[in-house]
Design a protein around this motif. Structure first.
Motif, PDB file in Angstrom:
ATOM      1  N   HIS A  49     -16.778  57.885 -45.054  1.00 40.54           N
ATOM      2  CA  HIS A  49     -18.099  57.253 -45.115  1.00 40.54           C
ATOM      3  C   HIS A  49     -19.164  58.184 -44.553  1.00 40.54           C
ATOM      4  O   HIS A  49     -20.277  58.283 -45.088  1.00 40.54           O
ATOM      5  N   VAL A  50     -18.841  58.886 -43.464  1.00 42.08           N
ATOM      6  CA  VAL A  50     -19.793  59.824 -42.872  1.00 42.08           C
ATOM      7  C   VAL A  50     -20.058  60.976 -43.847  1.00 42.08           C
ATOM      8  O   VAL A  50     -21.214  61.386 -44.045  1.00 42.08           O
ATOM      9  N   ARG A  51     -19.008  61.505 -44.469  1.00 38.71           N
ATOM     10  CA  ARG A  51     -19.192  62.599 -45.424  1.00 38.71           C
ATOM     11  C   ARG A  51     -20.102  62.168 -46.572  1.00 38.71           C
ATOM     12  O   ARG A  51     -21.003  62.914 -46.994  1.00 38.71           O
ATOM     13  N   ALA A  52     -19.860  60.977 -47.099  1.00 36.84           N
ATOM     14  CA  ALA A  52     -20.669  60.504 -48.221  1.00 36.84           C
ATOM     15  C   ALA A  52     -22.128  60.313 -47.810  1.00 36.84           C
ATOM     16  O   ALA A  52     -23.049  60.703 -48.550  1.00 36.84           O
ATOM     17  N   ARG A  53     -22.373  59.768 -46.631  1.00 34.19           N
ATOM     18  CA  ARG A  53     -23.752  59.530 -46.202  1.00 34.19           C
ATOM     19  C   ARG A  53     -24.481  60.833 -45.898  1.00 34.19           C
ATOM     20  O   ARG A  53     -25.686  60.957 -46.157  1.00 34.19           O
TER      21      ARG A  53
ATOM     22  N   LEU B  65     -25.742  68.796 -39.498  1.00 34.94           N
ATOM     23  CA  LEU B  65     -25.458  68.082 -40.743  1.00 34.94           C
ATOM     24  C   LEU B  65     -24.345  68.769 -41.537  1.00 34.94           C
ATOM     25  O   LEU B  65     -23.465  68.107 -42.103  1.00 34.94           O
ATOM     26  N   GLN B  66     -24.375  70.112 -41.588  1.00 33.72           N
ATOM     27  CA  GLN B  66     -23.333  70.830 -42.329  1.00 33.72           C
ATOM     28  C   GLN B  66     -21.964  70.628 -41.693  1.00 33.72           C
ATOM     29  O   GLN B  66     -20.947  70.531 -42.400  1.00 33.72           O
ATOM     30  N   GLU B  67     -21.916  70.547 -40.377  1.00 38.20           N
ATOM     31  CA  GLU B  67     -20.637  70.289 -39.719  1.00 38.20           C
ATOM     32  C   GLU B  67     -20.058  68.944 -40.137  1.00 38.20           C
ATOM     33  O   GLU B  67     -18.846  68.815 -40.332  1.00 38.20           O
ATOM     34  N   HIS B  68     -20.920  67.965 -40.306  1.00 37.37           N
ATOM     35  CA  HIS B  68     -20.416  66.625 -40.624  1.00 37.37           C
ATOM     36  C   HIS B  68     -20.198  66.418 -42.118  1.00 37.37           C
ATOM     37  O   HIS B  68     -19.840  65.309 -42.537  1.00 37.37           O
ATOM     38  N   LEU B  69     -20.407  67.466 -42.924  1.00 34.85           N
ATOM     39  CA  LEU B  69     -19.888  67.404 -44.290  1.00 34.85           C
ATOM     40  C   LEU B  69     -18.364  67.479 -44.288  1.00 34.85           C
ATOM     41  O   LEU B  69     -17.719  67.166 -45.286  1.00 34.85           O
ATOM     42  N   HIS B  70     -17.794  67.886 -43.149  1.00 36.90           N
ATOM     43  CA  HIS B  70     -16.340  67.950 -42.983  1.00 36.90           C
ATOM     44  C   HIS B  70     -15.851  66.858 -42.020  1.00 36.90           C
ATOM     45  O   HIS B  70     -14.775  66.994 -41.438  1.00 36.90           O
ATOM     46  N   ASP B  71     -16.651  65.814 -41.829  1.00 32.41           N
ATOM     47  CA  ASP B  71     -16.284  64.750 -40.899  1.00 32.41           C
ATOM     48  C   ASP B  71     -14.952  64.120 -41.306  1.00 32.41           C
ATOM     49  O   ASP B  71     -14.590  64.066 -42.488  1.00 32.41           O
ATOM     50  N   THR B  72     -14.232  63.615 -40.285  1.00 35.33           N
ATOM     51  CA  THR B  72     -12.927  63.001 -40.558  1.00 35.33           C
ATOM     52  C   THR B  72     -13.037  61.689 -41.313  1.00 35.33           C
ATOM     53  O   THR B  72     -12.077  61.273 -41.959  1.00 35.33           O
ATOM     54  N   HIS B  73     -14.181  61.032 -41.244  1.00 38.42           N
ATOM     55  CA  HIS B  73     -14.356  59.738 -41.919  1.00 38.42           C
ATOM     56  C   HIS B  73     -15.092  59.942 -43.239  1.00 38.42           C
ATOM     57  O   HIS B  73     -16.132  60.595 -43.302  1.00 38.42           O
TER      58      HIS B  73
ATOM     59  N   ASN C 221     -16.438  57.780 -53.135  1.00 37.13           N
ATOM     60  CA  ASN C 221     -17.846  57.701 -52.744  1.00 37.13           C
ATOM     61  C   ASN C 221     -18.384  59.091 -52.381  1.00 37.13           C
ATOM     62  O   ASN C 221     -19.530  59.418 -52.706  1.00 37.13           O
ATOM     63  N   ALA C 222     -17.571  59.873 -51.702  1.00 32.84           N
ATOM     64  CA  ALA C 222     -17.993  61.235 -51.374  1.00 32.84           C
ATOM     65  C   ALA C 222     -18.166  62.080 -52.633  1.00 32.84           C
ATOM     66  O   ALA C 222     -19.107  62.885 -52.735  1.00 32.84           O
ATOM     67  N   VAL C 223     -17.276  61.901 -53.592  1.00 37.60           N
ATOM     68  CA  VAL C 223     -17.390  62.646 -54.852  1.00 37.60           C
ATOM     69  C   VAL C 223     -18.674  62.254 -55.585  1.00 37.60           C
ATOM     70  O   VAL C 223     -19.403  63.123 -56.103  1.00 37.60           O
ATOM     71  N   LYS C 224     -18.955  60.962 -55.666  1.00 37.65           N
ATOM     72  CA  LYS C 224     -20.183  60.519 -56.330  1.00 37.65           C
ATOM     73  C   LYS C 224     -21.417  61.085 -55.641  1.00 37.65           C
ATOM     74  O   LYS C 224     -22.362  61.541 -56.302  1.00 37.65           O
ATOM     75  N   SER C 225     -21.408  61.076 -54.310  1.00 33.92           N
ATOM     76  CA  SER C 225     -22.549  61.622 -53.565  1.00 33.92           C
ATOM     77  C   SER C 225     -22.681  63.119 -53.790  1.00 33.92           C
ATOM     78  O   SER C 225     -23.798  63.643 -53.869  1.00 33.92           O
ATOM     79  N   ALA C 226     -21.545  63.816 -53.898  1.00 36.05           N
ATOM     80  CA  ALA C 226     -21.596  65.260 -54.160  1.00 36.05           C
ATOM     81  C   ALA C 226     -22.175  65.532 -55.546  1.00 36.05           C
ATOM     82  O   ALA C 226     -22.962  66.478 -55.731  1.00 36.05           O
ATOM     83  N   ILE C 227     -21.806  64.732 -56.533  1.00 38.61           N
ATOM     84  CA  ILE C 227     -22.363  64.901 -57.889  1.00 38.61           C
ATOM     85  C   ILE C 227     -23.879  64.681 -57.873  1.00 38.61           C
ATOM     86  O   ILE C 227     -24.643  65.431 -58.496  1.00 38.61           O
TER      87      ILE C 227
ATOM     88  N   GLU D  74     -20.086  63.014 -31.269  1.00 39.17           N
ATOM     89  CA  GLU D  74     -18.718  63.310 -30.845  1.00 39.17           C
ATOM     90  C   GLU D  74     -17.934  62.046 -30.518  1.00 39.17           C
ATOM     91  O   GLU D  74     -16.791  62.129 -30.079  1.00 39.17           O
ATOM     92  N   GLY D  75     -18.550  60.884 -30.687  1.00 37.62           N
ATOM     93  CA  GLY D  75     -17.890  59.632 -30.340  1.00 37.62           C
ATOM     94  C   GLY D  75     -16.980  59.116 -31.429  1.00 37.62           C
ATOM     95  O   GLY D  75     -16.869  59.683 -32.524  1.00 37.62           O
ATOM     96  N   GLU D  76     -16.329  58.001 -31.128  1.00 39.75           N
ATOM     97  CA  GLU D  76     -15.355  57.424 -32.052  1.00 39.75           C
ATOM     98  C   GLU D  76     -15.989  56.562 -33.133  1.00 39.75           C
ATOM     99  O   GLU D  76     -15.389  56.322 -34.166  1.00 39.75           O
ATOM    100  N   SER D  77     -17.190  56.080 -32.889  1.00 40.86           N
ATOM    101  CA  SER D  77     -17.830  55.169 -33.844  1.00 40.86           C
ATOM    102  C   SER D  77     -18.426  55.955 -35.012  1.00 40.86           C
ATOM    103  O   SER D  77     -19.403  56.682 -34.846  1.00 40.86           O
ATOM    104  N   HIS D  78     -17.844  55.809 -36.197  1.00 38.62           N
ATOM    105  CA  HIS D  78     -18.396  56.494 -37.371  1.00 38.62           C
ATOM    106  C   HIS D  78     -19.729  55.884 -37.785  1.00 38.62           C
ATOM    107  O   HIS D  78     -20.578  56.558 -38.381  1.00 38.62           O
ATOM    108  N   THR D  79     -19.943  54.605 -37.470  1.00 42.36           N
ATOM    109  CA  THR D  79     -21.224  53.970 -37.787  1.00 42.36           C
ATOM    110  C   THR D  79     -22.365  54.633 -37.031  1.00 42.36           C
ATOM    111  O   THR D  79     -23.450  54.875 -37.594  1.00 42.36           O
ATOM    112  N   MET D  80     -22.135  54.941 -35.759  1.00 41.40           N
ATOM    113  CA  MET D  80     -23.170  55.607 -34.978  1.00 41.40           C
ATOM    114  C   MET D  80     -23.370  57.046 -35.444  1.00 41.40           C
ATOM    115  O   MET D  80     -24.501  57.555 -35.450  1.00 41.40           O
ATOM    116  N   ARG D  81     -22.308  57.710 -35.867  1.00 46.37           N
ATOM    117  CA  ARG D  81     -22.449  59.075 -36.379  1.00 46.37           C
ATOM    118  C   ARG D  81     -23.320  59.080 -37.641  1.00 46.37           C
ATOM    119  O   ARG D  81     -24.159  59.960 -37.824  1.00 46.37           O
TER     120      ARG D  81
END
Length: 628
Positions: A429-433, A419-427, A469-475, A377-384
Motif C-alpha cells: 500500500h505504501v509503494r502504491a501511494r 520518497l525514493q526509499e519508500h518506493l521499496h517499502d515493505t508494504h 495496485n502498485a503495478v497500476k500506479s506504476a503504469i 521508521e515506525g510499524e504503522s504503514h498508514t502513518m508512513r
C-alpha cells in the motif's frame, strides 16, 4: 498577666459566639422534587428580588458541576435559593419573559433560578418549555452583546456596575451552554432511535429534533457575538477564570461529537464552532487546551479529521495562530510507533488529518516536518503513507521551481530521497501511494530534470511488483512521464499526417513484393526424421548399453542437466512435446533419457505403451511416433 488573660478569653468567646450564630442562622430549605440544600446566611447570598439598581454584594462563579450551585458556597458566592418544581416552571418562564421585555438582559440576575430549574428537570419537561427557555437565553445573550460595547467603552463605569454585567454574562452563558449540551444529547439519542427504527413515523420528538438542528446555529452565533467583544475588562486584572472558558469550550466539543457534523448540511454549524473556538484561542488563552482536545477527539471520532484540518487552517490563517499547527503536529509526533500500531489508537484519523492539513497549509508544516519523519521508521504503514503524502504536497506547492535558495534545494533533495526509499517499502500500500505521489509531482511539473531517468527506472521496476495496485500506479506514473516528457518536441496531428501516409505507402509496397515472391519450400517432419534417424539410433544404443557408474554420472551431469529438471507432474502430452523439442534442437540424448523416464511416469499412456520392453527398436518407434 491579667490583661493578657482577659484578651485571650474575649477572643475565645467571640469565636464561639460567631460559630453559634452561624449554626443558628443556617436553614434547611426543601427544594423541588425532594432535593435539599443547606443555605448560608442571607447576607452571604443574593437577596430575593435583587434589581439592577441595588448595589450587588455577591459574585457568580461558574461551577464545575451543575449540582454545585445548590450547595453552600464561599462568602458572597451566589447559591441557587429556589429550584422551581417542574409543574410551576411554565408560569415562572412567563415571568422571565415579562422581565426580559421590561428590564432587558439584566433580568437574568433575578431569574437565574428559573433557568437553572429547567436544567434540573430537563428530562421531565415538555418540549415547549425547553424551546421557550432556549429562546429566552438567546435573547439575553444577544441583548448583552448589544448593550455591553457602550459599557466597555465607558471610562466612568463603577465597580458595582462592572460586577453586575460580569455576573449577567457568566450566568447567561452558563445556562445557554448547559442547555445546548442537554439538547444536543437528546438530538443524538433521537438520531440513534431514528436510524435503528425501521418504518416508524416521525412524531413530536423528531419535530423537536429538526427544530434543534436549525436553532443550534443561532446559539453559536449568539455566543460568537458576545465573546468576540473585549469583555475581559469585566474581570479583575482581565484574568478570565478557567471554569468560564471550559464551560464554552465543552459545549463546542460536545457539538463536534455529532456523527453528522462533517456532512454538507451542517457546514454553517461547523463554521460557527470553528470561529467560536478561534475567538477563545486568540482572546481567552485556549491554545494549549485546543491542541490537546484535537488529539483526544481524533482518537475517538475518526470522522472529525477533515473538520479539524479545516479548523486548524482557519485558526492559523484567519486568526493568525500559527503555533496551533506546531502544537498539534508535536502531539502526533510524540506518539510511539507501538501505540500507533495498536487498533483503536486513532492512527487513521491522524493520517487523514495530516494529509488534509498539508493540502491546506503545506508551507506551515515545513518547520515541524522533522517530527513527522520519525514515523517513517515506525510499524504503522498508514502513518508512513500520510507522511509521504505530506512530503509530496510540500514538494508540489512549496519546494518547486528554480527560485529556491540553498536551504530550500537541500530540503527538496532530502524529501525526494525519502520518497525514493519508500518506493521499496515493505508494504504494498505504501509503494502504491508513493507512486501516486510521484504521479502528482510529475503532472505538476515539480520533478527536477536530474531525477527523471532515476525515477523512471524505479517506476519500470515496479511494473514487476507483486501488488496489482502498485503495478497500476506504476503504469499511471509512466503515462505521466510520457505526457510531460520535457525532452519531447510538440507535434500536432497535422504535422504527422504526411509522414504517416508516406510510411503507409512503403509498407503496402513491401507487402506486395512479399506476396509476389516464390513460396518457400517446407520440409516435412518425415524428411527431418529420416535425416536424424542414423545418428539418433547410435545415441539410443549407447544410452541402453551398460557403462561404468563413474562414466554414467559424468555423462548425466554434462548432458542431461535439462532432463533432471523435468517434473513428473506434467501430463503425457506435455512430456511428448518436450521430447519433440529436444529432437528438433539435436539434443538426442536428452530426448532419449526423457522418453525412458516417461515410460515410468505414464505406464498407461498410449504414446509410451510400446516401451513395456525397452529395446532400441521399440524406443526408436516411440520417438518417431512422437516426432512425426
Amino acid at each position: 498577666m491579667s490583661d493578657a488573660i482577659c484578651v485571650i478569653v474575649t477572643f475565645a468567646l467571640a469565636r464561639v459566639g460567631s460559630k453559634f450564630e452561624k449554626l443558628r442562622t443556617e436553614t434547611v430549605y426543601r427544594l423541588g422534587e425532594g432535593e435539599q440544600a443547606i443555605l448560608p446566611k442571607r447576607s452571604e447570598v443574593v437577596p430575593k428580588g435583587t434589581s439592577a439598581n441595588t448595589e450587588m454584594s455577591w459574585d457568580f462563579f461558574v461551577p464545575v458541576c451543575v449540582g454545585d450551585l445548590v450547595k453552600t458556597g464561599g462568602i458572597n458566592q451566589y447559591v441557587v435559593q429556589d429550584v422551581v418544581p417542574a409543574k410551576q416552571l411554565p408560569s415562572h418562564l412567563g415571568k422571565f419573559k415579562t422581565a426580559l421585555r421590561s428590564q432587558g438582559p439584566s433580568c437574568i440576575l433575578e431569574h437565574f433560578d428559573t433557568g437553572y430549574s429547567v436544567l434540573q428537570h430537563f428530562n421531565f419537561l415538555e418540549l415547549g418549555a425547553k424551546e421557550d427557555t432556549l429562546e429566552l437565553l438567546i435573547q439575553v445573550v444577544n441583548g448583552l452583546a448589544v448593550s455591553l460595547p457602550a459599557v466597555l467603552a465607558s471610562t466612568s463605569i463603577s465597580g458595582a456596575e462592572r460586577k453586575e454585567k460580569l455576573n449577567a454574562v457568566k450566568m447567561s452563558i452558563f445556562l445557554l451552554c448547559k442547555l445546548t449540551e442537554s439538547l444536543e444529547s437528546v438530538s443524538y439519542r433521537q438520531n440513534i432511535i431514528t436510524a435503528t427504527g425501521k418504518g416508524s413515523k416521525k412524531g413530536k420528538g423528531s419535530e423537536g429534533l429538526l427544530q434543534w438542528d436549525s436553532e443550534r446555529e443561532r446559539v453559536l452565533q449568539a455566543l460568537v457575538q458576545l465573546l468576540q467583544l473585549d469583555i475581559r475588562s469585566l474581570w479583575s486584572l482581565s484574568l478570565v477564570e478557567e471554569e468560564f472558558i471550559s464551560c464554552v469550550t465543552c459545549c463546542c466539543y460536545k457539538l463536534l461529537e455529532n456523527p453528522t457534523i462533517s456532512h454538507v448540511k451542517n457546514k454553517p454549524t461547523r463554521d460557527c464552532i470553528i470561529h467560536l473556538l478561534g475567538v477563545l484561542i486568540t482572546k481567552y488563552n485556549h491554545l494549549l487546551g485546543a491542541s490537546v482536545k484535537v488529539i483526544q477527539m481524533l482518537q475517538h471520532f475518526e470522522q472529525l479529521s477533515s473538520v479539524f484540518a479545516q479548523a486548524v487552517f482557519v485558526w492559523s490563517t484567519e486568526y493568525g495562530v500559527r503555533a496551533i499547527i506546531g502544537e498539534v503536529i508535536r502531539e502526533i509526533g510524540q506518539r510511539s510507533s507501538e501505540e500507533l500500531a495498536r487498533e483503536g489508537s486513532g492512527v487513521k484519523a491522524f493520517a487523514s488529518f495530516l494529509s488534509e492539513l498539508s493540502g491546506l497549509v503545506p508551507e506551515l508544516m515545513i518547520p515541524n516536518i522533522s517530527v513527522l519523519i520519525t514515523h517513517l521508521e515506525g510499524e504503522s504503514h498508514t502513518m508512513r503513507v500520510a507522511v509521504c503524502e505530506v512530503l509530496g504536497e510540500i514538494l508540489v506547492r512549496v519546494l518547486c521551481g528554480d527560485g529556491l535558495d540553498e536551504s530550500g534545494r537541500a530540503d527538496r533533495d532530502r524529501f525526494f530521497d525519502i520518497l525514493q526509499e519508500h518506493l521499496h517499502d515493505t508494504h504494498s500500500h505504501v509503494r502504491a501511494r508513493v507512486l501516486q505521489v510521484y504521479t502528482r509531482i510529475v503532472n505538476s511539473k515539480a520533478l527536477p530534470l536530474c531525477r527523471y531517468s532515476e525515477v523512471m527506472e524505479l517506476a519500470v521496476m515496479r511494473l514487476m511488483d507483486k501488488s496489482i495496485n502498485a503495478v497500476k500506479s506504476a503504469i499511471q506514473l509512466l503515462a505521466a512521464f510520457i505526457a510531460h516528457n520535457p525532452y519531447s518536441c510538440k507535434l500536432s496531428s497535422a504535422d504527422l499526417k504526411k509522414p504517416l501516409e508516406k510510411e503507409t505507402a512503403k509498407l503496402r509496397e513491401m507487402k506486395e513484393k512479399l506476396e509476389g515472391q516464390a513460396p518457400v519450400a517446407v520440409i516435412q517432419a518425415s524428411e527431418l526424421w529420416a535425416a536424424m534417424e542414423p545418428e539418433l539410433l547410435v545415441t539410443v544404443r549407447t544410452t541402453l548399453e551398460p557403462t561404468s557408474e563413474a562414466e554414467n554420472e559424468q555423462q548425466e551431469d554434462k548432458e542431461d542437466g535439462d532432463v533432471k529438471e523435468e517434473k513428473s507432474e506434467d501430463d503425457d502430452r506435455a512430456t511428448a512435446v518436450k521430447i519433440a523439442q529436444y529432437l528438433r534442437v539435436n539434443k538426442y540424448r536428452s530426448a532419449v533419457k526423457l522418453c525412458i523416464k516417461a515410460r515410468g511416469w505414464f505406464p498407461e499412456s498410449e504414446m509410451f505403451a510400446s516401451l513395456t520392453t525397452l529395446t532400441p527398436e521399440n524406443l526408436m518407434d516411440t520417438l518417431g511416433l512422437i516426432f512425426k
